[in-house]
Design an enzyme around this catalytic site. Structure first.
Site, short mmCIF file in Angstrom:
data_model
loop_
_atom_site.label_atom_id
_atom_site.label_comp_id
_atom_site.label_asym_id
_atom_site.label_seq_id
_atom_site.Cartn_x
_atom_site.Cartn_y
_atom_site.Cartn_z
N PRO A 9 -16.48 -14.29 -2.61
CA PRO A 9 -16.49 -15.73 -2.83
C PRO A 9 -15.80 -16.55 -1.75
O PRO A 9 -14.72 -16.20 -1.28
CB PRO A 9 -15.77 -15.90 -4.18
CG PRO A 9 -15.09 -14.62 -4.44
CD PRO A 9 -15.88 -13.56 -3.73
N ASN A 10 -16.47 -17.64 -1.39
CA ASN A 10 -15.97 -18.68 -0.46
C ASN A 10 -15.99 -18.27 1.01
O ASN A 10 -15.71 -19.10 1.86
CB ASN A 10 -14.56 -19.15 -0.87
CG ASN A 10 -14.55 -19.76 -2.25
OD1 ASN A 10 -15.37 -20.64 -2.53
ND2 ASN A 10 -13.68 -19.27 -3.12
N ARG A 17 -11.81 -25.19 6.24
CA ARG A 17 -10.38 -25.49 6.08
C ARG A 17 -9.56 -24.25 6.42
O ARG A 17 -10.10 -23.17 6.60
CB ARG A 17 -10.07 -25.92 4.64
CG ARG A 17 -10.22 -27.41 4.41
CD ARG A 17 -9.79 -27.78 3.02
NE ARG A 17 -10.67 -27.17 2.03
CZ ARG A 17 -11.88 -27.62 1.71
NH1 ARG A 17 -12.36 -28.67 2.32
NH2 ARG A 17 -12.60 -27.02 0.82
N TYR A 22 -7.79 -18.42 8.58
CA TYR A 22 -9.08 -17.73 8.69
C TYR A 22 -9.81 -17.98 10.00
O TYR A 22 -10.90 -17.43 10.21
CB TYR A 22 -9.99 -18.16 7.51
CG TYR A 22 -9.39 -17.85 6.16
CD1 TYR A 22 -9.11 -16.54 5.79
CD2 TYR A 22 -9.09 -18.86 5.26
CE1 TYR A 22 -8.55 -16.25 4.56
CE2 TYR A 22 -8.53 -18.59 4.02
CZ TYR A 22 -8.26 -17.28 3.68
OH TYR A 22 -7.71 -17.00 2.46
N ASN A 73 -15.48 -7.21 2.13
CA ASN A 73 -14.38 -8.17 1.99
C ASN A 73 -14.60 -8.84 0.64
O ASN A 73 -15.38 -9.80 0.54
CB ASN A 73 -14.40 -9.20 3.12
CG ASN A 73 -13.21 -10.16 2.99
OD1 ASN A 73 -12.54 -10.20 1.97
ND2 ASN A 73 -12.96 -10.94 4.04
N ALA A 76 -11.34 -13.24 -2.98
CA ALA A 76 -10.39 -13.39 -4.10
C ALA A 76 -10.53 -12.27 -5.14
O ALA A 76 -9.55 -11.93 -5.82
CB ALA A 76 -10.57 -14.75 -4.76
N HIS A 79 -8.07 -9.23 -5.57
CA HIS A 79 -6.82 -9.28 -6.33
C HIS A 79 -7.02 -9.34 -7.84
O HIS A 79 -6.05 -9.43 -8.59
CB HIS A 79 -6.00 -10.51 -5.87
CG HIS A 79 -6.08 -10.75 -4.40
ND1 HIS A 79 -5.56 -9.87 -3.48
CD2 HIS A 79 -6.66 -11.75 -3.66
CE1 HIS A 79 -5.80 -10.34 -2.25
NE2 HIS A 79 -6.46 -11.47 -2.35
N ASP A 86 -14.69 -0.07 -9.47
CA ASP A 86 -15.40 0.88 -10.35
C ASP A 86 -16.81 1.15 -9.81
O ASP A 86 -17.27 2.30 -9.80
CB ASP A 86 -15.51 0.33 -11.77
CG ASP A 86 -14.26 0.59 -12.60
OD1 ASP A 86 -13.34 1.27 -12.10
OD2 ASP A 86 -14.19 0.10 -13.75
N GLU A 97 -12.56 -1.50 3.35
CA GLU A 97 -12.15 -2.85 2.94
C GLU A 97 -11.71 -3.64 4.17
O GLU A 97 -11.00 -3.11 5.03
CB GLU A 97 -10.98 -2.71 1.96
CG GLU A 97 -10.39 -4.01 1.46
CD GLU A 97 -9.13 -3.77 0.61
OE1 GLU A 97 -8.51 -2.68 0.71
OE2 GLU A 97 -8.77 -4.69 -0.14
N HIS A 99 -10.15 -7.60 5.45
CA HIS A 99 -9.67 -8.96 5.19
C HIS A 99 -9.42 -9.65 6.52
O HIS A 99 -8.81 -9.05 7.42
CB HIS A 99 -8.39 -8.95 4.35
CG HIS A 99 -8.62 -8.36 3.01
ND1 HIS A 99 -9.28 -9.04 2.02
CD2 HIS A 99 -8.34 -7.13 2.52
CE1 HIS A 99 -9.39 -8.25 0.96
NE2 HIS A 99 -8.83 -7.08 1.24
N LEU A 100 -9.86 -10.89 6.62
CA LEU A 100 -9.62 -11.67 7.84
C LEU A 100 -8.12 -11.84 8.07
O LEU A 100 -7.63 -11.69 9.17
CB LEU A 100 -10.29 -13.04 7.71
CG LEU A 100 -11.82 -13.01 7.62
CD1 LEU A 100 -12.34 -14.29 6.99
CD2 LEU A 100 -12.43 -12.81 8.99
N SER A 101 -7.41 -12.16 7.00
CA SER A 101 -5.97 -12.39 7.09
C SER A 101 -5.20 -11.13 6.68
O SER A 101 -5.77 -10.22 6.07
CB SER A 101 -5.58 -13.55 6.16
OG SER A 101 -5.86 -13.20 4.81
N ARG A 106 1.08 -12.46 2.90
CA ARG A 106 0.77 -13.76 2.30
C ARG A 106 1.42 -13.89 0.91
O ARG A 106 2.36 -13.18 0.61
CB ARG A 106 -0.75 -13.96 2.27
CG ARG A 106 -1.35 -14.01 3.68
CD ARG A 106 -2.80 -14.38 3.67
NE ARG A 106 -3.01 -15.70 3.09
CZ ARG A 106 -4.20 -16.18 2.73
NH1 ARG A 106 -5.28 -15.42 2.90
NH2 ARG A 106 -4.32 -17.38 2.21
N ARG A 110 -1.61 -12.20 -3.49
CA ARG A 110 -2.64 -11.65 -2.58
C ARG A 110 -2.26 -10.27 -2.06
O ARG A 110 -3.03 -9.63 -1.34
CB ARG A 110 -2.86 -12.58 -1.38
CG ARG A 110 -3.49 -13.89 -1.73
CD ARG A 110 -3.90 -14.65 -0.49
NE ARG A 110 -3.99 -16.06 -0.76
CZ ARG A 110 -5.08 -16.68 -1.21
NH1 ARG A 110 -6.19 -16.01 -1.40
NH2 ARG A 110 -5.07 -17.98 -1.45
#
Ligand code: CA2
Length: 147
Positions: A9-10, A17, A22, A73, A76, A79, A86, A97, A99-101, A106, A110
């Site tokens: 998501p997102n 932003r 990111y 990735n 959200a 977490h 599963d 896996e 993650h950009l950040s 953080r 997270r």
């Protein structure tokens, strides 16, 4: 060998932003970056993005017999989701896996990933490059060069 890249998501709103977290590049630039990484690695790569947990679970299930590796990735859902790890465990397709950040540095909420245990490796904090690292890691793993 075929790799599926899943973004949660997102991620489709990248660049809108929080550039300090990111980066400034948008989702289209990410898709172009991943496509080039696939060409450079000589591995066919397909990208999928969804804002819906169930759709991501469906895509993981549908990957069975079609893809040899998954780069994910979960955004959200990293977490919060038990269904995504599963599904990864159920299909038993090697997954990495991304993650950009650097989620370990953080907010507290997270720092925990439910998905990590269902993956053979994690890259966090490398920006777009994390996806390339994941593709190359999976390629070597699938070629039997990594355990
Ligand atoms: O660092 C990552 O790649 C994340 O998976 C990105 C997720 C976040 O929920 C995870 O904790 C870490 C968020 C992705 C997109 O967030 C945006 C925020 C602002 C503007 C556009 C997208």
């Amino acid at each position: 060998m075929k790799i599926l890249v899943i973004n949660g998501p997102n991620i489709n709103l990248l660049g809108l932003r929080e550039p300090e977290i990111y980066g400034r590049q948008d989702y289209k630039a990410l898709l172009e970056y991943i496509a080039l990484a696939g060409v450079e690695a000589n591995v066919p790569v397909e990208c999928f993005q969804s804002n819906h947990e169930g759709d991501i679970v469906d895509k993981i299930q549908e990957a069975l017999g079609k893809f040899d590796g998954i780069v994910i990735n979960p955004a959200a859902y990293t977490h919060t989701s038990v269904a995504i790890p599963d599904a990864l465990k159920a299909v038993a397709i090697p997954a990495v896996e991304v993650h950009l950040s650097d989620i370990s540095k953080r907010e507290e909420f997270r720092r925990h990933s439910f998905v990590k245990d269902a993956c053979i490796n994690t890259y966090a904090g490398f920006g777009f490059e994390g996806y390339k690292k994941a593709i190359l890691y999976l390629k070597e793993y699938l070629e039997g060069k990594r355990s």
